[in-house]
Design an enzyme around this catalytic site. Structure first.
Site, PDB file in Angstrom:
ATOM      1  N   LYS A  38      42.868  28.291  40.138  1.00 15.93           N
ATOM      2  CA  LYS A  38      42.198  27.173  40.830  1.00 15.93           C
ATOM      3  C   LYS A  38      40.709  27.189  40.491  1.00 15.93           C
ATOM      4  O   LYS A  38      40.199  28.185  39.939  1.00 15.93           O
ATOM      5  CB  LYS A  38      42.411  27.310  42.340  1.00 15.93           C
ATOM      6  CG  LYS A  38      41.821  28.587  42.948  1.00 15.93           C
ATOM      7  CD  LYS A  38      42.336  28.827  44.361  1.00 15.93           C
ATOM      8  CE  LYS A  38      41.771  30.124  44.924  1.00 15.93           C
ATOM      9  NZ  LYS A  38      42.399  30.480  46.215  1.00 15.93           N
ATOM     10  N   TYR A 266       7.343  30.590  42.923  1.00 17.26           N
ATOM     11  CA  TYR A 266       7.147  29.739  44.113  1.00 17.26           C
ATOM     12  C   TYR A 266       6.957  30.581  45.369  1.00 17.26           C
ATOM     13  O   TYR A 266       7.655  31.569  45.574  1.00 17.26           O
ATOM     14  CB  TYR A 266       8.377  28.849  44.328  1.00 17.26           C
ATOM     15  CG  TYR A 266       8.478  27.671  43.401  1.00 17.26           C
ATOM     16  CD1 TYR A 266       7.460  26.719  43.340  1.00 17.26           C
ATOM     17  CD2 TYR A 266       9.605  27.488  42.621  1.00 17.26           C
ATOM     18  CE1 TYR A 266       7.574  25.613  42.499  1.00 17.26           C
ATOM     19  CE2 TYR A 266       9.726  26.395  41.784  1.00 17.26           C
ATOM     20  CZ  TYR A 266       8.711  25.457  41.727  1.00 17.26           C
ATOM     21  OH  TYR A 266       8.832  24.373  40.903  1.00 17.26           O
TER      22      TYR A 266
HETATM   23  C1  LIG Z   1      42.767  31.806  46.182  1.00 23.56           C
HETATM   24  C2  LIG Z   1      44.103  32.259  46.650  1.00 23.56           C
HETATM   25  C3  LIG Z   1      44.703  33.391  46.076  1.00 23.56           C
HETATM   26  C4  LIG Z   1      43.976  34.321  45.130  1.00 23.56           C
HETATM   27  O1  LIG Z   1      43.170  35.169  45.906  1.00 23.56           O
HETATM   28  P1  LIG Z   1      42.249  36.310  45.256  1.00 23.56           P
HETATM   29  O2  LIG Z   1      41.601  36.924  46.443  1.00 23.56           O
HETATM   30  O3  LIG Z   1      41.295  35.617  44.363  1.00 23.56           O
HETATM   31  O4  LIG Z   1      43.139  37.232  44.521  1.00 23.56           O
HETATM   32  C5  LIG Z   1      46.006  33.680  46.444  1.00 23.56           C
HETATM   33  N1  LIG Z   1      46.663  32.916  47.349  1.00 23.56           N
HETATM   34  C6  LIG Z   1      46.099  31.847  47.941  1.00 23.56           C
HETATM   35  C7  LIG Z   1      46.867  31.071  48.935  1.00 23.56           C
HETATM   36  C8  LIG Z   1      44.795  31.496  47.626  1.00 23.56           C
HETATM   37  O5  LIG Z   1      44.232  30.446  48.226  1.00 23.56           O
END
Ligand SMILES: *Cc1c(COP(=O)(O)O)cnc(C)c1O
Length: 383
Positions: A38, A266
């Site tokens: 994702k 800054y």
């Molecule tokens: C993002 C996500 C993962 C992956 O989690 P990590 O901590 O990056 O390994 C797995 N399952 C779900 C439902 C998620 O939203």
């Protein structure tokens, strides 16, 4: 954007990614290992990441949005299962089904949509079913789950491939919520299996969940961050030592001497107490170098210890601005520190988890905030 030599570069090591996938899979020899890609593969390029994982044998992919799934579908062979963690939005069932996407159904409304589409097509469409075991983010609530169990027609209208839930505290092994969620998950799975879905598989563990051990692993693993080079147990060592995957570097634009009493950047938040050499780098918060690293993060020049290799680390000084930041290079030999020289901001000699902590955040955010000006380069992989 064409790189004229003044851009930050993110080098992505696809061989390290695959090695991490194999190492996580090896921690759970009785499970299938998927990959969560994702948010554009945690900022590293979902198409490249997924292609490398597919070539290594991964067949189960997870994205958040339908649009991410549509894009990924175009770049993966047909036997790759692409799961949509957000489920099936209103009006999207036909499109998801046509593309062979597998929604993770998390509400009675989503189940109704998928059931209706299955009936319309006259075949049970594949889906995953999510129950809320205590994180209270997505998934069927206990009463909704009980109602589904009592509704055999609906349970059989679609093809429930596996039951899924997500852990809220897996990165804290001693947190009592882990065992509570596990008990809730097991109970839900047993009840569905008792309702004639005897062969129903289960998916529970993200990266940190895998490290909780065999009780938490079930049939299908969903690692994300661990693939991309972060240790979910950091700063503890834990049972998994990932290889760094993403290496962010930015070139030096200018170097100057600053006398005692001078300040940098800054707000003049960094005051020089003895004469210092300050280098200005061509990366800032618009590129994803979080402003929270101001006066707290580190950077490194690789190979700056001469022929012996090795890196010299140095502090980020003053405030990170939109396009630039400053580092104190007083300790670095001029031979390694000239305009154009590349300085590491994470990966390589800078541990991504330590840098994230310095910014008060997690490696997930460092990776997914990389901006569009950062040039992505790939090494290794099938390509
Ligand atoms: C993002 C996500 C993962 C992956 O989690 P990590 O901590 O990056 O390994 C797995 N399952 C779900 C439902 C998620 O939203």
């Amino acid at each position: 954007m064409t790189d004229f030599g003044d851009q930050a570069i993110l080098t992505i090591d696809l061989d390290a990614l695959v090695a991490n996938w194999r190492a996580l899979a090896a921690l759970a020899p009785n499970s299938r290992c998927g990959g969560v890609v994702k948010a554009d593969g945690y900022g590293l390029g979902a198409d490249k990441v997924a292609a490398a994982l597919y070539a290594a044998g991964c067949r189960d992919f997870f994205v958040a949005h339908t649009g991410e799934g549509v894009a990924l579908r175009a770049s993966l062979p047909k036997d790759a299962a692409i799961h949509i963690l957000h489920g099936v939005p209103e009006g999207a069932a036909a499109e998801q089904a046509a593309r062979g996407l597998i929604p993770v159904l998390s509400s009675p409304e989503q189940i109704a949509r998928w059931t209706a589409e299955s009936r319309r097509q006259g075949r049970p469409l594949p889906a995953a079913l999510q129950v809320d075991t205590g994180m209270h983010r997505l998934g069927l609530q206990p009463a909704e789950f009980a109602a589904l169990l009592a509704d055999q027609d609906t349970l059989r209208a679609f093809d429930a491939r596996f039951l899924m839930s997500h852990l809220g505290c897996a990165d804290e092994p001693s947190h009592p919520q882990n065992a509570q969620q596990l008990a809730n998950f097991r109970a839900a799975l047993a009840r569905l299996q008792g309702q004639g879905l005897a062969g129903l598989r289960a998916s529970f563990a993200n990266s940190a969940g895998i490290l909780l051990g065999p009780d938490y692993q079930f049939d299908l693993l969903r690692p994300g961050i661990g693939l991309y080079g972060s240790n979910p147990r950091a700063p503890e060592a834990g049972p998994y030592r990932p290889r760094p995957v993403a290496h962010l570097q930015a070139p030096i634009l200018q170097i100057r001497n600053v006398d005692s009493g001078g300040s940098v950047g800054y707000g003049a938040t960094y005051r020089v107490e003895k004469p210092r050499r300050i280098a200005t780098l061509a990366a800032g918060y618009a590129d994803g170098v979080l402003r929270a690293l101001s006066n707290s993060g580190i950077a490194a020049i690789e190979g700056a210890q001469g022929l012996g290799g090795g890196a010299i680390t140095m502090p980020i000084v003053g405030r990170v601005s939109m396009d630039m930041l400053a580092v104190d290079v007083s300790a670095v030999d001029d031979a390694f520190c000239q305009p154009g020289a590349m300085v590491t901001l994470f990966g390589g000699a800078v541990d991504i988890d330590a840098q994230a902590r310095a910014a008060g955040t997690i490696a997930y955010e460092l990776l997914t905030r990389m901006g569009p000006r950062v040039q992505r380069l790939y090494t290794g992989g099938a390509a």
